[in-house]
Enzyme design. Structure first.
Site, short mmCIF file in Angstrom:
data_model
loop_
_atom_site.label_atom_id
_atom_site.label_comp_id
_atom_site.label_asym_id
_atom_site.label_seq_id
_atom_site.Cartn_x
_atom_site.Cartn_y
_atom_site.Cartn_z
CB VAL A 1 28.79 23.11 48.86
CG1 VAL A 1 28.69 24.59 49.18
CG2 VAL A 1 27.81 22.73 47.77
CB SER A 2 31.31 18.85 51.12
OG SER A 2 32.49 19.58 51.34
#
Length: 204
Positions: free
Chosen positions: A8-9
């Site tokens: 995930v970012s």
């Protein structure tokens, strides 16, 4: 060995959905994760996965989608090519064609699928580059039509530059004193000095 990779970012985002999907195929202990942007490939988990203690020829890597590798299509293409070159099978959950199981004597089918995937990604990356260049050209042309100057701002020559430049060149004043007299920053002063010296060397 079968591995999984989830990303995930940011640290605020949750990996649970990806991990849950990967656990259908991969043991939890073999799922590597990163909470980091996909704008580049420099991530601790991913680097470890591709490092000397990670993937080996014959291993399988599961990911939920291609954008978990990267957000950049050129990077994705290069990574898929890396897995192919290192004989690592890449399984992409939202790309059913990559999940095809074939007999040992028909491994060429997997190569064909990977080649098609690389070709498609290459075309997408090239199209993305062309689109960006087109937008840049259109932006430059639109700015020119509006009379805007693009790039580094023009450097205005102070009326007393030659006088102050001569003082500085002779050693009568320091560069800092010259900059103060001219009301210029150090960077602008030396840019102007460079131009003046170039003109002098040409006898202008």
């Amino acid at each position: 060995m079968i591995y999984g990779y989830a990303r995930v970012s940011s640290t605020e985002q949750n990996l649970d959905r990806q991990i849950l999907a990967l656990q259908k195929y991969v043991e939890p202990k073999n799922i590597v994760t990163d909470k980091q942007s996909g704008k580049n490939l420099d991530r601790p988990g991913y680097n470890a996965l591709k490092g000397i203690f990670g993937l080996r020829p014959g291993d399988v890597l599961y990911i939920v989608s291609l954008d978990r590798l990267s957000r950049n299509k050129e990077d994705i293409k290069n990574e898929v090519a890396w897995f192919k070159a290192h004989k690592v099978r890449l399984m992409i959950l939202d790309l059913p064609s990559s999940m095809v199981q074939v007999p040992e004597n028909q491994k060429w089918i997997i190569d064909m699928i990977q080649n098609i995937l690389i070709e498609v990604l290459s075309s997408m990356a090239e199209q993305e580059r062309l689109t960006i260049r087109k937008r840049q050209r259109e932006g430059i042309e639109a700015a020119k039509r509006k009379g805007k100057h693009l790039g580094r701002p023009y450097l205005k020559v102070p009326d007393n530059f030659e006088e102050v430049y001569a003082e500085w060149k002779s050693g009568a004043i320091t560069a800092r004193a010259a900059q103060k007299k001219l009301g210029m920053s150090s960077a602008s002063f030396y840019r102007m000095v460079k131009k003046q010296q170039a003109a002098e060397s040409k006898g202008v």
